[in-house]
Design a protein around this motif. Structure first.
Motif, short mmCIF file in Angstrom:
data_model
loop_
_atom_site.label_atom_id
_atom_site.label_comp_id
_atom_site.label_asym_id
_atom_site.label_seq_id
_atom_site.Cartn_x
_atom_site.Cartn_y
_atom_site.Cartn_z
N ASP A 1 0.81 -1.21 0.00
CA ASP A 1 0.00 0.00 0.00
C ASP A 1 0.85 1.26 0.00
N PHE A 2 2.16 1.10 0.21
CA PHE A 2 3.07 2.25 0.27
C PHE A 2 4.18 2.19 -0.78
N VAL A 3 4.53 1.00 -1.22
CA VAL A 3 5.73 0.82 -2.04
C VAL A 3 5.36 0.08 -3.33
N LYS A 4 5.86 0.59 -4.45
CA LYS A 4 5.71 -0.12 -5.72
C LYS A 4 6.88 -1.08 -5.85
N MET A 5 6.59 -2.37 -5.89
CA MET A 5 7.63 -3.40 -5.94
C MET A 5 7.65 -4.05 -7.32
N PRO A 6 8.82 -4.44 -7.80
CA PRO A 6 8.91 -5.08 -9.12
C PRO A 6 8.57 -6.57 -9.04
N LEU A 7 7.34 -6.89 -8.59
CA LEU A 7 6.99 -8.28 -8.36
C LEU A 7 6.96 -9.08 -9.66
N ASP A 8 6.52 -8.44 -10.75
CA ASP A 8 6.52 -9.16 -12.03
C ASP A 8 7.92 -9.65 -12.37
N MET A 9 8.91 -8.81 -12.10
CA MET A 9 10.29 -9.21 -12.35
C MET A 9 10.71 -10.32 -11.38
N ALA B 1 12.32 0.77 0.96
CA ALA B 1 10.99 0.17 0.76
C ALA B 1 10.34 -0.23 2.08
N ASN B 2 11.16 -0.49 3.10
CA ASN B 2 10.62 -0.95 4.38
C ASN B 2 10.88 0.07 5.50
N LYS B 3 11.01 1.34 5.16
CA LYS B 3 11.17 2.35 6.21
C LYS B 3 9.83 2.62 6.87
N PRO B 4 9.81 3.00 8.15
CA PRO B 4 8.54 3.24 8.83
C PRO B 4 7.87 4.52 8.36
N GLU B 5 6.55 4.44 8.16
CA GLU B 5 5.72 5.58 7.83
C GLU B 5 4.38 5.41 8.52
#
Length: 572
Positions: free
Chosen positions: A338-346, A443-447
């Motif tokens: 919900d916060f980070v766009k990850m290259p999961l397809d890759m 990508a995993n920093k606290p927000e």
């Protein structure tokens, strides 16, 4: 398509079969060995970390509940008898299989960062994470997800009222139970932290001392909190009396929770990850779990090898190298979707796996520092897992946690709830290891409102003839435990064989292979060492709980990890 079993349950073990059969009649079986199966009519299989929790699930099934109601009973009872591993002050991730729809759902009840989160308070003068802040006391606690998750499952998937599924846990909290030696030993190990907080010491340190064997633990405050959830659903925890106690207690001890944080908490339903491997379909956890992505990467890499034709040393070498690369990507890319766009397809692509495989030498370890840079202590027992299959073929694999033992060590006075210390699972200082040696990036920093990355990997394995429900605690080792369990199941091992097998683990950094005593014979150990792998022996880790189903014979098998004697896997 997975069909519901006809429930002609064959005996996997006849040990205590008569006792187990009579226990099934009143739906409250007595304590039994780690794996018990009965001959004759059967309805379900449950494996959990504590016999009281397994029995609670069977009790609810006996009252007409389904696997999802049983999961609520198991999880809530674990919140009473296994506070060192899970509880209402923590969170969970669960895979659900709804048999009549042949549908899999991932329930994300992971904790979230409070709105006032400030990374600076978690950083010490040396620029490294301050473990005193990130793992102890209310500043280490994320907003809990377990109460909302249990209420969500009851509302959307259960057959019984939430109050009925919570009844066994309320009874155990009220009447009390005798903790086992493992629980008491964990109190002793954490006595210093527990002593800091009068509300915690009042529960676990009677008279200011570690209790002796035979002690009966009654928890009236926790029973009251559970009753409020039973009466009002999630609102019984996130609003009203309990919520006020949670917020007031947190802020009194220097925490930063607000009522707005509790009001904002939401359960998320997410689409599971699916991996095809050698004729099996693995359904596993998506982000914010890192486990499913890492397992998928390893399996995609291994799919290019015929491991059965290799000797043990070379098959293990290739698996370790696949682990190394998957954990490197884990550290670099993964976070809350919900916060980070990850290259999961890759990351999930077979073509990407082909490229990673090409970097693996067939007979030489790759030093982790030679891989492209991605921005540890002993594996711990700070989480728990259970597996369920019911008479209709519904299934649950659920992993629950408060992070480290007893979470933050802090109980919100008047609630009986130990708050988690999940803030340590964020990348509080990018590139620096957390309590499990895992290193994260931006990508995993606290927000505010963000879910911290998790290793929890509840999974299903579907084959043409067999199905498994699998998972385990163990911090970063969860991922490799579940991976090795999946491979063992595909190789034909039964539930007991999967939970008992020796384990090994590599997580990119530190650059070593953690091994249990006896996992490799002398020849394999020498061959791996000669290839450049650094092997480090550690005490046994994990508490895997597995249920398997053989469709050819309609046999159910349940097993708890023999490393921890209080677990119970039972076929009813």
């Amino acid at each position: 398509m997975v069909h519901a079993p006809s429930w002609r349950v064959l005996a996997a073990s006849l040990f205590l079969a008569a006792a187990a059969g009579s226990a099934a009649a009143d739906q409250r079986p007595q304590a039994a060995p780690a794996s018990v199966a009965t001959r004759g009519p059967g309805h379900a299989a449950i494996a959990s970390a504590n016999f009281l929790a397994t029995n609670a699930g069977l009790e609810v099934l006996g009252k007409g509940g389904n696997a999802f109601d049983a999961a609520i009973a198991v999880a809530s009872t674990l919140a009473v008898v296994e506070q060192q591993s899970s509880g209402l002050g923590g969170g969970f991730m669960a895979m659900l299989h709804v048999a009549k729809e042949n549908r899999d759902i991932f329930i994300d009840a992971r904790e979230t960062a409070p709105k006032a989160v400030d990374m600076k308070v978690y950083v010490g003068k040396d620029g490294k994470p301050d473990r005193e802040v990130s793992t102890k006391g209310p500043l280490s606690a994320g907003i809990p997800g377990e109460p909302a998750g249990l209420a969500w499952i009851a509302q959307h998937y259960g057959k019984l009222p939430l109050a009925q599924s919570l009844a066994p846990a309320i009874r155990v909290a009220t009447d009390g139970y005798q903790p086992d030696e493992r629980f008491i030993g964990t109190i002793a190990e954490n006595q210093k932290t527990l002593s800091r907080y009068p509300s915690s010491a009042a529960i676990l340190l009677p008279g200011g001392s570690v209790p002796a064997k035979g002690w009966t633990l009654k928890q009236p405050d926790l029973a009251k909190t559970l009753r409020l959830i039973a009466d009002k659903g999630a609102a019984g925890f996130y609003k009203g009396e309990t919520a006020k106690r949670l917020v007031d207690a947190s802020r009194k001890e220097g925490g930063n929770w607000t009522q707005a944080d509790l009001d904002a908490y939401q359960v998320k339903e997410r689409e599971p990850l699916r991996i095809d491997y050698k004729g099996y379909r693995i359904v596993t956890a998506p982000p914010p779990s890192s486990g499913g992505v890492a397992i998928a990467e390893v399996l995609n890499i291994l799919a290019g090898y015929d491991l059965a034709k290799l000797d043990a040393a070379h098959a293990t070498h290739l698996t370790i190298e696949a682990m190394r690369r998957a954990f490197r990507d884990h550290n670099e890319y993964l976070g809350d979707p919900d916060f980070v766009k990850m290259p999961l397809d890759m990351l999930l692509s077979r073509y990407y796996a082909d490229g990673l495989r090409a970097t693996i030498s067939p007979d030489k370890a790759t030093p982790s520092d030679l891989l492209p840079t991605a921005m540890a202590p002993e594996p711990g027992m700070h989480t728990t897992h259970f597996s369920v299959i019911d008479k209709d073929g519904n299934m649950v694999a659920s992993t629950l946690t408060v992070n480290l033992e007893f979470g933050s060590g802090f109980v919100a006075a008047g609630t009986g709830v130990f708050l988690n210390d999940e803030m340590d699972d964020f990348a509080l200082v990018p590139g620096q290891p957390n309590a499990f040696g895992l290193r994260g990036a931006e990508a995993n920093k606290p927000e505010p409102g963000k879910r911290m990355l998790s290793s929890m990997s509840p999974s299903f394995v579907f084959g043409a003839d067999r199905t498994a429900v699998i998972g385990s605690p163990g911090g970063s080792t969860i991922i490799t435990q579940v991976l090795e369990g999946i491979l063992a199941f595909i190789d034909g091992k039964d539930a007991s064989g999967i939970t008992a097998q020796k384990r090994y683990h590599h997580q990119y950094l530190p650059d070593r292979v953690d091994v249990e005593d006896g996992v490799f014979d002398a020849a394999t150990t020498k061959a791996l060492t000669d290839m450049g792998h650094v092997l480090r022996q550690r005490s046994p880790w994990g508490f895997m709980n597995v249920v398997t189903w053989d469709h050819r014979t309609n046999t159910l098998d349940a097993a708890s990890d023999p490393r921890r004697p209080s677990g119970l896997g039972k076929v009813q």
